[in-house]
Motif scaffolding. Structure first.
Motif, PDB file in Angstrom:
ATOM      1  N   VAL A   6       0.837  -1.196   0.000  1.00  0.00           N
ATOM      2  CA  VAL A   6       0.000   0.000   0.000  1.00  0.00           C
ATOM      3  C   VAL A   6       0.871   1.245   0.000  1.00  0.00           C
ATOM      4  O   VAL A   6       1.731   1.429   0.859  1.00  0.00           O
ATOM      5  CB  VAL A   6      -0.923   0.023   1.239  1.00  0.00           C
ATOM      6  N   THR A   7       0.656   2.099  -0.979  1.00  0.00           N
ATOM      7  CA  THR A   7       1.334   3.397  -1.035  1.00  0.00           C
ATOM      8  C   THR A   7       0.293   4.451  -1.345  1.00  0.00           C
ATOM      9  O   THR A   7      -0.726   4.175  -1.962  1.00  0.00           O
ATOM     10  CB  THR A   7       2.423   3.419  -2.127  1.00  0.00           C
ATOM     11  N   GLY A   8       0.535   5.650  -0.927  1.00  0.00           N
ATOM     12  CA  GLY A   8      -0.407   6.726  -1.188  1.00  0.00           C
ATOM     13  C   GLY A   8      -0.154   7.885  -0.251  1.00  0.00           C
ATOM     14  O   GLY A   8       0.439   7.722   0.816  1.00  0.00           O
ATOM     15  N   PHE A   9      -0.608   9.074  -0.665  1.00  0.00           N
ATOM     16  CA  PHE A   9      -0.354  10.278   0.127  1.00  0.00           C
ATOM     17  C   PHE A   9      -1.023  10.223   1.497  1.00  0.00           C
ATOM     18  O   PHE A   9      -0.546  10.823   2.448  1.00  0.00           O
ATOM     19  CB  PHE A   9      -0.832  11.518  -0.622  1.00  0.00           C
ATOM     20  N   PHE A  10      -2.140   9.538   1.617  1.00  0.00           N
ATOM     21  CA  PHE A  10      -2.917   9.600   2.850  1.00  0.00           C
ATOM     22  C   PHE A  10      -2.979   8.256   3.560  1.00  0.00           C
ATOM     23  O   PHE A  10      -3.959   7.932   4.221  1.00  0.00           O
ATOM     24  CB  PHE A  10      -4.328  10.126   2.555  1.00  0.00           C
ATOM     25  N   THR A  11      -1.927   7.472   3.424  1.00  0.00           N
ATOM     26  CA  THR A  11      -1.813   6.217   4.171  1.00  0.00           C
ATOM     27  C   THR A  11      -0.508   6.247   4.954  1.00  0.00           C
ATOM     28  O   THR A  11       0.472   6.859   4.535  1.00  0.00           O
ATOM     29  CB  THR A  11      -1.809   4.995   3.236  1.00  0.00           C
ATOM     30  N   ALA A  12      -0.524   5.595   6.137  1.00  0.00           N
ATOM     31  CA  ALA A  12       0.696   5.457   6.937  1.00  0.00           C
ATOM     32  C   ALA A  12       1.385   4.176   6.496  1.00  0.00           C
ATOM     33  O   ALA A  12       1.006   3.080   6.895  1.00  0.00           O
ATOM     34  CB  ALA A  12       0.350   5.416   8.429  1.00  0.00           C
ATOM     35  N   ALA A  13       2.404   4.329   5.693  1.00  0.00           N
ATOM     36  CA  ALA A  13       3.007   3.183   5.023  1.00  0.00           C
ATOM     37  C   ALA A  13       3.798   2.302   5.982  1.00  0.00           C
ATOM     38  O   ALA A  13       4.379   2.776   6.960  1.00  0.00           O
ATOM     39  CB  ALA A  13       3.932   3.673   3.910  1.00  0.00           C
ATOM     40  N   VAL A  14       3.815   1.017   5.679  1.00  0.00           N
ATOM     41  CA  VAL A  14       4.720   0.087   6.342  1.00  0.00           C
ATOM     42  C   VAL A  14       6.101   0.304   5.738  1.00  0.00           C
ATOM     43  O   VAL A  14       6.293   0.174   4.535  1.00  0.00           O
ATOM     44  CB  VAL A  14       4.262  -1.371   6.142  1.00  0.00           C
ATOM     45  N   VAL A  15       7.086   0.639   6.567  1.00  0.00           N
ATOM     46  CA  VAL A  15       8.413   0.953   6.052  1.00  0.00           C
ATOM     47  C   VAL A  15       9.414  -0.171   6.279  1.00  0.00           C
ATOM     48  O   VAL A  15      10.441  -0.252   5.599  1.00  0.00           O
ATOM     49  CB  VAL A  15       8.949   2.262   6.677  1.00  0.00           C
ATOM     50  N   ASP A  16       9.120  -1.062   7.240  1.00  0.00           N
ATOM     51  CA  ASP A  16      10.066  -2.146   7.499  1.00  0.00           C
ATOM     52  C   ASP A  16       9.359  -3.168   8.383  1.00  0.00           C
ATOM     53  O   ASP A  16       8.380  -2.848   9.065  1.00  0.00           O
ATOM     54  CB  ASP A  16      11.316  -1.612   8.210  1.00  0.00           C
ATOM     55  N   ALA A  17       9.838  -4.384   8.391  1.00  0.00           N
ATOM     56  CA  ALA A  17       9.225  -5.419   9.222  1.00  0.00           C
ATOM     57  C   ALA A  17      10.114  -6.644   9.251  1.00  0.00           C
ATOM     58  O   ALA A  17      10.917  -6.879   8.351  1.00  0.00           O
ATOM     59  CB  ALA A  17       7.841  -5.803   8.691  1.00  0.00           C
ATOM     60  N   ASP A  18       9.957  -7.423  10.310  1.00  0.00           N
ATOM     61  CA  ASP A  18      10.554  -8.756  10.392  1.00  0.00           C
ATOM     62  C   ASP A  18       9.482  -9.672  10.984  1.00  0.00           C
ATOM     63  O   ASP A  18       9.510  -9.997  12.175  1.00  0.00           O
ATOM     64  CB  ASP A  18      11.807  -8.748  11.269  1.00  0.00           C
ATOM     65  N   PRO A  19       8.517 -10.085  10.157  1.00  0.00           N
ATOM     66  CA  PRO A  19       7.388 -10.857  10.677  1.00  0.00           C
ATOM     67  C   PRO A  19       7.753 -12.259  11.129  1.00  0.00           C
ATOM     68  O   PRO A  19       6.979 -12.900  11.830  1.00  0.00           O
ATOM     69  CB  PRO A  19       6.422 -10.898   9.496  1.00  0.00           C
ATOM     70  N   GLU A  20       8.933 -12.728  10.762  1.00  0.00           N
ATOM     71  CA  GLU A  20       9.343 -14.067  11.164  1.00  0.00           C
ATOM     72  C   GLU A  20      10.441 -14.024  12.217  1.00  0.00           C
ATOM     73  O   GLU A  20      11.013 -15.053  12.570  1.00  0.00           O
ATOM     74  CB  GLU A  20       9.818 -14.848   9.937  1.00  0.00           C
ATOM     75  N   GLY A  21      10.726 -12.848  12.741  1.00  0.00           N
ATOM     76  CA  GLY A  21      11.768 -12.715  13.750  1.00  0.00           C
ATOM     77  C   GLY A  21      11.286 -13.135  15.129  1.00  0.00           C
ATOM     78  O   GLY A  21      10.137 -13.498  15.339  1.00  0.00           O
ATOM     79  N   ASP A  22      12.169 -13.061  16.101  1.00  0.00           N
ATOM     80  CA  ASP A  22      11.838 -13.381  17.491  1.00  0.00           C
ATOM     81  C   ASP A  22      12.473 -12.309  18.371  1.00  0.00           C
ATOM     82  O   ASP A  22      13.644 -12.388  18.723  1.00  0.00           O
ATOM     83  CB  ASP A  22      12.370 -14.765  17.855  1.00  0.00           C
ATOM     84  N   PRO A  23      11.727 -11.252  18.704  1.00  0.00           N
ATOM     85  CA  PRO A  23      10.287 -11.105  18.442  1.00  0.00           C
ATOM     86  C   PRO A  23      10.025 -10.613  17.022  1.00  0.00           C
ATOM     87  O   PRO A  23      10.901 -10.038  16.379  1.00  0.00           O
ATOM     88  CB  PRO A  23       9.877 -10.046  19.464  1.00  0.00           C
ATOM     89  N   ALA A  24       8.798 -10.824  16.599  1.00  0.00           N
ATOM     90  CA  ALA A  24       8.362 -10.268  15.316  1.00  0.00           C
ATOM     91  C   ALA A  24       8.003  -8.802  15.514  1.00  0.00           C
ATOM     92  O   ALA A  24       7.512  -8.407  16.572  1.00  0.00           O
ATOM     93  CB  ALA A  24       7.158 -11.046  14.796  1.00  0.00           C
ATOM     94  N   TRP A  25       8.243  -7.983  14.501  1.00  0.00           N
ATOM     95  CA  TRP A  25       7.940  -6.559  14.637  1.00  0.00           C
ATOM     96  C   TRP A  25       7.588  -5.955  13.286  1.00  0.00           C
ATOM     97  O   TRP A  25       7.848  -6.539  12.234  1.00  0.00           O
ATOM     98  CB  TRP A  25       9.113  -5.801  15.259  1.00  0.00           C
ATOM     99  N   LEU A  26       7.000  -4.776  13.369  1.00  0.00           N
ATOM    100  CA  LEU A  26       6.535  -4.051  12.189  1.00  0.00           C
ATOM    101  C   LEU A  26       6.765  -2.563  12.422  1.00  0.00           C
ATOM    102  O   LEU A  26       6.465  -2.047  13.503  1.00  0.00           O
ATOM    103  CB  LEU A  26       5.043  -4.319  11.989  1.00  0.00           C
ATOM    104  N   ALA A  27       7.340  -1.872  11.460  1.00  0.00           N
ATOM    105  CA  ALA A  27       7.559  -0.423  11.566  1.00  0.00           C
ATOM    106  C   ALA A  27       6.747   0.291  10.505  1.00  0.00           C
ATOM    107  O   ALA A  27       6.804  -0.063   9.328  1.00  0.00           O
ATOM    108  CB  ALA A  27       9.046  -0.093  11.399  1.00  0.00           C
ATOM    109  N   THR A  28       5.958   1.271  10.940  1.00  0.00           N
ATOM    110  CA  THR A  28       5.165   2.077  10.022  1.00  0.00           C
ATOM    111  C   THR A  28       5.541   3.549  10.168  1.00  0.00           C
ATOM    112  O   THR A  28       6.175   3.945  11.149  1.00  0.00           O
ATOM    113  CB  THR A  28       3.661   1.916  10.292  1.00  0.00           C
ATOM    114  N   GLU A  29       5.143   4.322   9.187  1.00  0.00           N
ATOM    115  CA  GLU A  29       5.314   5.769   9.273  1.00  0.00           C
ATOM    116  C   GLU A  29       4.674   6.279  10.562  1.00  0.00           C
ATOM    117  O   GLU A  29       3.562   5.893  10.913  1.00  0.00           O
ATOM    118  CB  GLU A  29       4.652   6.437   8.074  1.00  0.00           C
ATOM    119  N   TYR A  30       5.374   7.119  11.300  1.00  0.00           N
ATOM    120  CA  TYR A  30       4.829   7.702  12.527  1.00  0.00           C
ATOM    121  C   TYR A  30       4.075   8.986  12.189  1.00  0.00           C
ATOM    122  O   TYR A  30       4.614   9.875  11.522  1.00  0.00           O
ATOM    123  CB  TYR A  30       5.941   8.007  13.522  1.00  0.00           C
TER     124      TYR A  30
END
Length: 727
Positions: A108-132
């Motif tokens: 998902v990209t767009g001017f009015f969305t908070a984009a997902v910028v990075d993630a490690d969904p299979e990590g331990d712990p799993a995490w997700l980084a989005t636009e703040y």
């Protein structure tokens, strides 16, 4: 009720909780991903310093998925980092869904969305980084500043339609568009939380009989368990626009099954909307998804607003202020005495809950800072009388490194040292040590990276009730004898540590979407109860009833039959916890009103608001819990203090204090002690409201205060000082 419809099972970012599992909402001060209307919380000693390549600066909240932090990339970009709870990752079905949904959300990209910028969904712990997004949610903006004019709603609608277009272009359906998932930045809104969206047509992510979303924003076809595609997001968009224009959803509030029924069978309530806007919203809310407009046509119809100036002035100011306050270095780590001062502007402080407030001997904990102009107004302008000092120092003692004040009773003050696992009890009259020791902590499994690196084994006192002192460590809640400090029991609570309320031999622990009841002697769980909605704030429990708020709805649960007793719908969202006295429940709401409700029937007895030309109910939202003493209800909201007759609601007196905000008040020996945002303590006559005296306690904006009866305890400059308040 629509068969199989549950509603209220709200996702919290990519990877929503396992279906059917109770969801704990994010901490109250934040909204959405953390861009709320108050400052972020400092990191604690158990929080990680880095996740992936992101340095963590502050804690933004905690929810069903895990903890959310403000982070900064090596290049300086602010992000919201969501760290998934280890208990969820043990569920292989959740792990698979999380991996798929993160991959989908990154498209998902767009001017009015908070984009997902990075993630490690299979990590331990799993995490997700989005636009703040450092801005208030639409939900908070409307609650605090009132409804929006038509042109602003149209501008909002155009931006949200463009955001949904970007979501749909990636082959996704959002499925949980609602006011709290729309954050308002100075340069436009952002749609967040694609966690319960899924690839269009991928029904494998939705279990049979489960409805995902929030009551009032779930389209009727989804409640009927039919296929739900992009047209379902258009329905939610219409409901969001109605909320912005009218301050309430088009299908009302109350129990989730009642709201769901109205969505499927009844017409929306749009009489509060301008006619032209109501016509657009009505088409979005059509029962038949084929009759709803597309997002492209909505963008054409609603577009054309000026790129600047469509956001209401007070909301734009709030968003701009929050953007300027984003820290660039870690906030002070609570409990370890170390800090890296933020380089951004110091946040404007409002009401904060830094310590647990107990209903024992009117114990209150507040933090005070702000700006002041002396201007008491109510029947004239008075000046505080010139008097000798009214605060007599009782005792003072230094605090060891890492010690801080937490809860207190009418006899003792409890200190904790998080990292050293120590709790100390002081006599409130003279400050002498009653007991102190290193306390047991949870056994951290070394194969659990989440418990080891994120939760840790530090201790945190959560409450004091029924002769027991409660604290959390790791994935357990512990209970000590409050008088001696002797260990009693521990309960596995998966690291979500409640502040139990004790009635008899039962401890009621509130967890947002449900509560559970423990035996105070053994710590064994007796039973639990699900609200079916997310309930905000703390609970109040009497001999036979538990009271809790869910937005505008006050819920009463009969603890004998373990069934819902009644609900009461207020005109605005609750701002205070319920207070029960003499068979009535008293609480304040965000529009400045004070309610009295019959505790047995749920019938509204009376409702009163602050009045006068200086009061604007839309600018409320700073109310503290009412204090009921001797047939009088004392209540404060921002800089206003009022006294009402408990039986009739008749206004006895009302005053505007000198400060912009009143932080808290308590009543003792015929006096109303008022704490304001300047750090001053003043005394008002409880019968007339006239000022008696005022004393400045401290100029230190970081000092913490507590009061028990006529004793005030101040924590500052590495020490603890107690004063007797003159009456």
């Amino acid at each position: 009720m629509v068969p199989g419809a549950r509603g209220g099972n709200r996702g919290e970012g990519a990877g929503s909780p396992v279906q059917g599992r109770p969801v704990e909402a994010a901490d109250r001060p934040e909204s959405g991903q953390g861009g709320g209307t108050v400052a972020s919380l400092p990191l604690t000693a158990g929080d990680p310093v880095r996740v992936g390549g992101y340095r963590l600066l502050a804690r933004l909240g905690q929810g069903g998925m895990g903890r959310v932090y403000l982070g900064r990339s090596p290049g300086g970009r602010a992000v919201a980092v969501k760290v998934v709870r280890e208990s969820l990752l043990r569920d292989e079905g959740f792990r698979r869904r999380f991996v798929r949904e993160v991959a989908a959300a990154r498209r998902v990209t767009g001017f009015f969305t908070a984009a997902v910028v990075d993630a490690d969904p299979e990590g331990d712990p799993a995490w997700l980084a989005t636009e703040y997004v450092p801005g208030p949610s639409l939900h908070d903006a409307v609650a605090r500043h009132g409804v929006w004019p038509e042109q602003a709603v149209r501008g909002l609608g155009a931006a949200l339609a463009e955001a949904l277009g970007a979501v749909h272009a990636a082959g996704l359906v959002h499925r949980d568009l609602k006011p709290s998932n729309v954050l308002l930045a100075p340069d436009g809104p952002r749609v967040i939380d694609f966690g319960i969206s899924a690839a269009a047509g991928d029904t494998a992510l939705t279990e049979a009989g489960t409805v995902i979303g929030t009551p009032g924003f779930i389209p009727p076809e989804q409640l009927r368990h039919e296929s739900s595609g992009p047209a379902g997001d258009v329905f939610a968009l219409g409901a969001v626009l109605a909320y912005a224009a009218a301050g309430t959803g088009p299908f009302g509030g109350g129990a989730s099954h009642a709201v769901n029924y109205r969505v499927v069978h009844e017409d929306p309530e749009l009489r509060g909307l301008p006619p032209a806007l109501a016509e657009v919203v009505a088409r979005c809310l059509a029962k038949d998804p084929a009759e709803r407009p597309s997002v492209a046509s909505l963008l054409d119809e609603l577009g054309g607003a000026e790129p600047a100036g469509w956001l209401p002035g007070p909301v734009a100011d709030s968003a701009a202020r929050l953007r300027a306050e984003v820290p660039t270095a870690p906030l002070t780590r609570a409990g370890d005495g170390t800090s890296e001062p933020p380089t951004a502007a110091v946040p404007a402080r409002g009401r904060r809950r830094l310590r647990t407030a107990l209903a024992v001997a009117s114990a209150l904990a507040v933090t005070v800072t702000g700006t002041v102009l002396w201007n008491i107004s109510s029947g004239g302008h008075d000046s505080p009388p010139s008097t000798p000092p009214r605060l007599e120092e009782l005792w003072s003692r230094p605090l060891a490194e890492g010690q801080r004040m937490t809860v207190r009773s009418d006899e003792m003050i409890y200190l904790q040292n998080e990292e050293r696992h120590e709790i100390t009890a002081l006599d409130i009259t003279d400050g002498r040590k009653r007991w102190g020791r290193e306390v047991p902590v949870a056994d951290i499994r070394q194969d659990s990276a989440y418990l080891r690196d994120t939760v840790g084994d530090d201790i945190r006192i959560t409450g004091l009730a029924g002769g027991l002192l409660y604290y959390g460590s790791g994935d357990h809640l512990f209970a000590l004898d409050a008088g001696s400090g002797a260990y009693r029991w521990r309960y596995m609570d998966d690291s979500f540590h409640a502040s139990p309320v004790v009635v008899g031999e039962a401890a009621y622990a509130h967890m947002t979407s449900f509560f559970y009841v423990l035996d105070t002697k053994t710590g064994k769980k007796l039973w639990d109860y699900g609200y079916d909605v997310n309930a905000d704030g703390d609970i109040t429990v009497t001999e036979d009833t538990l009271f809790v708020h869910s937005g505008r709805t006050l819920i009463a649960v009969d603890t004998r039959t373990r069934k819902q007793k009644w609900t009461h719908q207020a005109a605005s969202e609750a701002e205070t916890d319920p207070v029960v006295a003499d068979g009535r429940v008293y609480f304040g709401t965000q529009d400045g009103a004070l309610y009295a409700v019959d505790a047995e029937s749920g019938d509204e007895v009376w409702r009163r608001t602050f009045e006068g030309e200086l009061w604007d109910g839309r600018l409320g939202g700073g109310a503290g819990a009412p204090d009921v003493v001797g047939g009088t209800v004392y209540f404060e909201n921002d800089g206003y203090v009022s006294a009402f007759d408990a039986d009739t609601g008749r206004t006895l007196w009302q005053r505007k204090q000198k400060a912009d905000e009143v932080e808290a008040l308590t009543v003792a020996d015929g006096a109303v002690h008022v704490y304001d945002s300047e750090g001053d303590l003043s005394s008002l006559d409880a019968r007339s409201g006239k000022p008696r005296w005022e004393e400045s306690l401290t100029a230190d904006p970081e000092a913490d205060y507590g009061i028990v009866g006529n004793t005030v305890i101040v924590e500052r400059d590495g020490g603890l000082t107690a004063y007797r308040v003159a009456t």
